[in-house]
Scaffold this motif. Structure first.
Motif, PDB file in Angstrom:
ATOM      1  N   GLN A  12       2.351 -18.843   4.932  1.00 35.69           N
ATOM      2  CA  GLN A  12       1.568 -17.227   4.905  1.00 35.69           C
ATOM      3  C   GLN A  12       2.497 -16.252   4.151  1.00 35.69           C
ATOM      4  N   TYR A 154      -2.080 -14.897  10.535  1.00 36.78           N
ATOM      5  CA  TYR A 154      -3.287 -15.666   9.658  1.00 36.78           C
ATOM      6  C   TYR A 154      -3.298 -15.289   8.306  1.00 36.78           C
ATOM      7  N   LYS A 156      -4.430 -15.320   3.807  1.00 39.67           N
ATOM      8  CA  LYS A 156      -5.501 -15.862   2.943  1.00 39.67           C
ATOM      9  C   LYS A 156      -5.170 -16.773   2.554  1.00 39.67           C
ATOM     10  N   ASN A 159      -2.821 -22.206   5.793  1.00 37.35           N
ATOM     11  CA  ASN A 159      -3.479 -23.257   6.960  1.00 37.35           C
ATOM     12  C   ASN A 159      -2.972 -22.396   7.855  1.00 37.35           C
ATOM     13  N   LYS A 163      -9.271 -19.436   9.105  1.00 40.50           N
ATOM     14  CA  LYS A 163     -10.041 -20.157   7.661  1.00 40.50           C
ATOM     15  C   LYS A 163     -10.535 -21.347   8.417  1.00 40.50           C
ATOM     16  N   THR A 164      -9.515 -21.966   9.690  1.00 41.48           N
ATOM     17  CA  THR A 164     -10.908 -23.303  10.289  1.00 41.48           C
ATOM     18  C   THR A 164     -12.012 -22.946  10.828  1.00 41.48           C
ATOM     19  N   GLN A 166     -13.483 -20.071   9.435  1.00 44.38           N
ATOM     20  CA  GLN A 166     -15.129 -19.921   8.279  1.00 44.38           C
ATOM     21  C   GLN A 166     -15.402 -20.800   8.605  1.00 44.38           C
ATOM     22  N   ARG A 167     -14.016 -21.985   8.173  1.00 44.65           N
ATOM     23  CA  ARG A 167     -15.557 -23.800   7.558  1.00 44.65           C
ATOM     24  C   ARG A 167     -15.522 -24.476   8.692  1.00 44.65           C
ATOM     25  N   ILE A 279      -9.538  -9.580   5.159  1.00 49.69           N
ATOM     26  CA  ILE A 279     -10.205 -11.537   4.790  1.00 49.69           C
ATOM     27  C   ILE A 279     -11.585 -11.930   4.398  1.00 49.69           C
TER      28      ILE A 279
END
Length: 281
Positions: A12, A154, A156, A159, A163-164, A166-167, A279
């Protein structure tokens, strides 16, 4: 032209530095993934450093699989401790500079006030132990090093928690997130900029520094901010850590005091929510 070596280039922070680098063409940037800076093979790493000949090393590479580290102690220590010592020794011998990235996991999480750089360290998992050992090796081999402890990273890229969330918030009607671990997130792009600002600065002040975004929140509150900014309809519930057991214990409180780095390098650190918005752009 100064040459900056970035280890962990596909992680990251390394990815954010790669994104930032074109704005600083006065440096020759070398972005090394695990094939170019092989942190788990010390002999190979030594020869790689001698070939690259960096003036500055941003050591962003690390073993970061917190739970897996409980069963892979030797590998975690080789990457997070032995390799760090080797890099620091190389840097000292060759009159270069080193910014090494560490973690809030060097603390046990029992504090109730923001932790400064002099707060007592007492890791409660193997990952934290390996990172603390790396700090000690870094300072021993090169007292001129800068170490930056960060938390809840965190980006863009890669992992991460954002992101987790958001999913999951798009896949599920309801999720639960731990509400008794307190700290502050770090947007990797902000940390990357801070690292470059230090190199760009006219001064080099060795030592340990803390860096995260401003704000004091739980993972649950972080999830609520993600839901709000993403305009998701998923219901988010708060649960204690005891309801979500993991192989490695996490510190319950690891809020970092950033006074030292702000005053030393005149940094303006954004609030976590301001950075989180980026983000969603």
């Amino acid at each position: 032209m100064k040459k900056i070596l970035v280890t962990g280039a596909t992680g990251q922070l390394g990815s954010e530095l790669s994104f930032l680098a074109p704005k600083y063409p006065q440096y020759e940037w070398v972005f090394a993934d695990r094939t170019k800076a092989t942190l788990d093979n010390l002999d190979l790493l030594q020869s790689q450093l001698e070939k690259i000949k960096p003036d500055v090393v941003f050591n962003c590479g690390a073993y970061t699989a917190v739970d897996k580290a409980e069963s892979e102690k030797e590998l975690a220590f080789r990457i997070n401790n032995s390799a760090v010592g080797l890099i620091a020794k190389y840097v000292a011998k060759n009159n270069a500079r080193l910014i090494h990235i560490s973690t809030d996991y060097v603390f046990d999480g029992t504090s109730s006030i923001a932790l400064d750089e002099d707060a007592e360290t007492y890791p409660i998992n193997i990952y934290g132990e390996s990172k603390l050992a790396g700090e000690i090796a870094c300072i021993k081999e090169n007292p001129e090093s800068i170490i930056i402890r960060t938390s809840w990273v965190y980006s863009k890229f890669g992992n991460n928690f954002v992101k987790t969330m958001q999913r999951l918030m798009q896949e599920r009607d309801e999720i639960n997130v731990v509400n008794d671990q307190i700290g502050s997130p770090t947007y990797a792009a902000d940390l990357a900029q801070a690292m470059v600002d230090i190199v760009e600065s006219s001064k080099w002040i060795p030592g340990i520094y803390n860096y995260s975004n401003e704000g004091e929140i739980s993972w649950y509150e972080f999830a609520l901010s993600i839901r709000e900014l993403g305009d998701y309809s998923c219901k988010v519930g708060g649960i204690p850590s005891s309801s979500y057991p993991t192989p490695a214990k996490r510190p319950n409180f690891s809020l970092l005091d950033k006074t030292k780095i702000k005053s030393a390098y005149n940094l303006d650190i954004p609030n976590y929510k301001e950075s989180l918005k980026k983000i969603f752009v």
